[in-house]
Design a protein around this motif. Structure first.
Motif, mmCIF file in Angstrom:
data_model
loop_
_atom_site.group_PDB
_atom_site.id
_atom_site.type_symbol
_atom_site.label_atom_id
_atom_site.label_comp_id
_atom_site.label_asym_id
_atom_site.label_seq_id
_atom_site.Cartn_x
_atom_site.Cartn_y
_atom_site.Cartn_z
ATOM 1 N N GLY A 23 0.815 -1.197 0.000
ATOM 2 C CA GLY A 23 0.000 0.000 0.000
ATOM 3 C C GLY A 23 0.849 1.247 0.000
ATOM 4 N N CYS A 24 0.211 2.338 -0.264
ATOM 5 C CA CYS A 24 0.931 3.600 -0.273
ATOM 6 C C CYS A 24 0.275 4.509 0.747
ATOM 7 C CB CYS A 24 0.854 4.228 -1.670
ATOM 8 S SG CYS A 24 1.547 5.880 -1.761
ATOM 9 N N TYR A 25 1.026 4.942 1.722
ATOM 10 C CA TYR A 25 0.478 5.773 2.783
ATOM 11 C C TYR A 25 1.304 7.039 2.963
ATOM 12 C CZ TYR A 25 -2.511 1.877 3.447
ATOM 13 O OH TYR A 25 -3.430 0.898 3.204
ATOM 14 N N PRO A 26 1.081 8.001 2.081
ATOM 15 C CA PRO A 26 1.862 9.232 2.145
ATOM 16 C C PRO A 26 1.584 10.009 3.432
ATOM 17 C CG PRO A 26 0.061 9.460 0.590
ATOM 18 C CD PRO A 26 0.094 8.029 1.001
ATOM 19 N N ASP A 27 2.564 10.738 3.892
ATOM 20 C CA ASP A 27 2.417 11.630 5.046
ATOM 21 C C ASP A 27 1.911 10.904 6.285
ATOM 22 O OD1 ASP A 27 3.251 13.667 3.509
ATOM 23 O OD2 ASP A 27 1.265 14.510 3.124
ATOM 24 N N ASP A 28 2.383 9.694 6.508
ATOM 25 C CA ASP A 28 1.845 8.982 7.664
ATOM 26 C C ASP A 28 2.710 9.162 8.913
ATOM 27 O OD1 ASP A 28 3.926 7.452 6.899
ATOM 28 O OD2 ASP A 28 2.871 5.537 6.979
ATOM 29 N N SER A 29 3.545 10.186 8.890
ATOM 30 C CA SER A 29 4.314 10.450 10.099
ATOM 31 C C SER A 29 3.541 11.430 10.975
ATOM 32 C CB SER A 29 5.678 11.029 9.742
ATOM 33 O OG SER A 29 5.508 12.226 9.030
ATOM 34 N N LEU A 30 3.615 11.207 12.261
ATOM 35 C CA LEU A 30 2.863 12.029 13.199
ATOM 36 C C LEU A 30 3.816 12.552 14.260
ATOM 37 C CD1 LEU A 30 -0.022 9.492 13.813
ATOM 38 C CD2 LEU A 30 -0.357 11.708 12.762
ATOM 39 N N SER A 33 2.297 14.355 19.850
ATOM 40 C CA SER A 33 0.983 14.769 20.338
ATOM 41 C C SER A 33 -0.117 14.356 19.361
ATOM 42 C CB SER A 33 0.953 16.278 20.568
ATOM 43 O OG SER A 33 1.031 16.970 19.351
ATOM 44 N N GLU A 34 0.240 14.243 18.077
ATOM 45 C CA GLU A 34 -0.780 13.840 17.100
ATOM 46 C C GLU A 34 -1.149 12.362 17.210
ATOM 47 O OE1 GLU A 34 0.155 17.136 13.603
ATOM 48 O OE2 GLU A 34 0.996 15.130 13.443
ATOM 49 N N THR A 35 -0.412 11.627 18.028
ATOM 50 C CA THR A 35 -0.781 10.223 18.229
ATOM 51 C C THR A 35 -1.804 10.080 19.341
ATOM 52 O OG1 THR A 35 0.911 9.717 19.902
ATOM 53 C CG2 THR A 35 1.557 9.533 17.582
ATOM 54 N N ASP A 36 -2.074 11.168 20.044
ATOM 55 C CA ASP A 36 -2.996 11.077 21.178
ATOM 56 C C ASP A 36 -4.429 10.893 20.713
ATOM 57 O OD1 ASP A 36 -0.902 11.371 22.856
ATOM 58 O OD2 ASP A 36 -1.236 13.479 23.300
ATOM 59 N N SER A 170 -2.237 -1.277 15.275
ATOM 60 C CA SER A 170 -1.185 -0.378 15.698
ATOM 61 C C SER A 170 0.057 -1.186 16.012
ATOM 62 C CB SER A 170 -1.635 0.383 16.941
ATOM 63 O OG SER A 170 -0.510 0.896 17.618
ATOM 64 N N PHE A 172 2.890 0.250 17.973
ATOM 65 C CA PHE A 172 3.692 1.193 18.728
ATOM 66 C C PHE A 172 3.571 0.867 20.213
ATOM 67 C CE2 PHE A 172 2.251 3.296 14.924
ATOM 68 C CZ PHE A 172 3.410 3.898 14.446
ATOM 69 N N ILE A 207 1.515 7.597 21.956
ATOM 70 C CA ILE A 207 2.858 7.029 21.977
ATOM 71 C C ILE A 207 3.640 7.628 23.147
ATOM 72 C CG2 ILE A 207 5.075 7.068 20.768
ATOM 73 C CD1 ILE A 207 3.670 6.618 18.223
ATOM 74 N N TYR B 100 -7.114 7.101 3.961
ATOM 75 C CA TYR B 100 -6.416 6.665 2.752
ATOM 76 C C TYR B 100 -7.271 5.683 1.953
ATOM 77 C CZ TYR B 100 -2.125 8.182 5.142
ATOM 78 O OH TYR B 100 -1.162 8.900 5.809
ATOM 79 N N ASN B 102 -6.246 3.038 -1.200
ATOM 80 C CA ASN B 102 -5.364 2.491 -2.220
ATOM 81 C C ASN B 102 -6.246 1.661 -3.149
ATOM 82 O OD1 ASN B 102 -2.160 2.568 -2.030
ATOM 83 N ND2 ASN B 102 -3.004 2.814 0.028
#
Lengths: 234, 201
Positions: A23-30, A33-36, A170, A172, A207, B100, B102
């Motif tokens: 799959g392609c998951y662009p911009d999936d870095s957080l 605080s965005e993981t809350d 998840s 993490f 996280i 997302y 795909n």
């Protein structure tokens, strides 16, 4: 020329094929605080307007893989004071444990859970025996009514809570702060088990960044109350 | 199992396309594809996709009619930021929401060319499958759904050879991608706009 295009075609198909299997998951870095994630739910047959006083132990109960580790949860004072100030803002009165004149309507407990890596789970950190049967660890005894404050009954999520059945994934290491509001005297027998229904339950999950971030923790606790307006008395 | 299915389908489509060489005359199309969500896809993600491609092989079986196969990939993505949602009557969730899709269309195609000459307008229909995987994230948690959808892809397009003797050209097409719903997942649809090159033979 034909061959060239044939090879081009085959190589593009093979490369793209191997990519799309993941799959392609662009911009999936957080950011941390965005993981809350804040999750709250309540028992809809409870009339919260009749409940005005609460007792909250002065300890955040640690729930760790290593059950022998009893060290206090990092940021415990901050967590408890932020919860208390939100309760005060919503018009609740906190009853101290040595108050022999008033009996609180409900008990509010805070639990800190550190989970090891979860690969596939349910939205709520998946623990065998959780939900319908996780034990309440009453480590505080009321001086007046010891039996009430030390029931050891499992917490019970009444029907209609509705967050079960959400398959989340998840991978993490996360920490969860869980708040549970219940009346330990409201004992029910469900499927032969003696349980206490949870009136309100809230979870703040994210996280673990390694360093405790006070702002992140405070904002998260505030969010739990903000999305639970039914607790508000004023 | 899933991988086997995908690989087998690709092999089938590739060989199917290559076999059309024998008919004498055809085209390879390589296009960059944009996707504009409509219907239920638009309810999930409304932002257009600018990440996509499609590869097509076509061989003429008559002067005007070509058959072939196509395979591609389209990725939809939208960042919704912080959202608060009721997940039941009594439960509420708050988190950083990203979604997302795909989508991998794999189709057998038929195309009718109106004037198989310098300008080549055509209409076509793809019949086959869309493999679609959707993810709905709240922070690090996500709900994933994936399914092979039966699908149709009616299309209008135009191929423009670079010159009279050139066997390469530009191609542009508009496609209605329609993946019907499955028992466990909803249907998806989007308008695809493809721009790319044709190799004519």
């Amino acid at each position: 020329m034909k061959k060239l295009f044939y090879y081009l075609f085959v190589s593009v198909v093979l490369i793209s094929g191997s990519v799309f299997l993941h799959g392609c998951y662009p911009d999936d870095s957080l950011s941390y605080s965005e993981t809350d994630v804040a999750l709250t739910g309540y028992y809809d047959s409870v009339d919260f307007s009749t409940l005005r006083t609460y007792y909250m132990p002065d300890t955040v109960y640690p729930f760790r893989d290593d059950t022998t580790d009893k060290t206090p949860v990092e940021g415990q004072e901050l967590i408890l004071s932020e919860i208390a100030s939100n309760m005060t803002n919503y018009g609740w009165t906190r009853i101290a444990e040595d108050d022999t004149l008033h009996k609180p309507d409900v008990m509010l407990t805070a639990t800190a859970i550190v989970t090891t890596t979860v690969y596939v789970g349910w939205w709520y950190p998946y623990y065998p025996g959780w939900g319908w049967g996780w034990p309440w660890y009453w480590y505080k005894k009321s001086p007046r009514e010891t039996n009430y404050w030390y029931p050891g009954y499992p917490g019970y999520y009444p029907p209609g809570w509705g967050w079960w059945g959400y398959p989340y994934y998840s991978s993490f290491t996360t920490g969860t702060l869980k708040l549970d509001l219940a009346n330990p005297e409201d004992i029910r027998i469900i499927d032969g088990d003696t349980v206490v229904p949870l009136y309100w339950s809230a979870a703040l999950n994210g996280i673990l960044s390694g360093s405790s971030d006070e702002v992140r923790l405070k904002e998260g606790i505030d969010q739990l109350f903000e999305q639970s307006p039914y607790l508000k008395h004023n | 199992m899933k991988k086997n299915k995908i690989i087998l389908t690709i092999v089938f489509l590739a060989t199917f396309s290559i076999s059309t060489f024998a008919q004498g005359g055809g085209a390879w199309n390589f296009t960059y594809n944009m996707g504009f969500p409509i219907g239920e896809t638009n309810d999930f993600i409304s932002k257009p996709s600018f990440r996509g491609f499609l590869i097509e092989g076509r061989g003429f079986v008559t002067n005007n009619f070509a058959v072939g196969g196509s395979g591609g990939w389209q990725v939809f993505y939208e960042d919704f930021g912080w959202v608060t949602e009721d997940i039941s009557e009594t439960a509420t969730i708050h988190g950083y929401n990203r979604k997302y899709i795909n989508a991998v269309p794999l189709m057998a195609t038929g195309h009718f060319y109106f004037f198989p000459a310098n300008l080549q307008p055509y209409v076509g229909l793809g019949v086959g499958t869309y493999y679609i995987e959707t993810r709905n994230y709240m922070g690090i948690y996500y709900v994933e759904e994936d399914a092979w959808h039966f699908g149709l892809a009616p299309e209008v397009g135009l191929s423009i050879p670079f010159g009279n003797n050139s066997n390469a050209g530009l191609t542009v097409n508009v496609k209605y991608n329609w993946a019907v719903k499955t028992q466990k997942t909803s249907g998806q649809s989007w308008i695809g706009l493809g721009l790319g090159f044709s190799y004519l033979f």
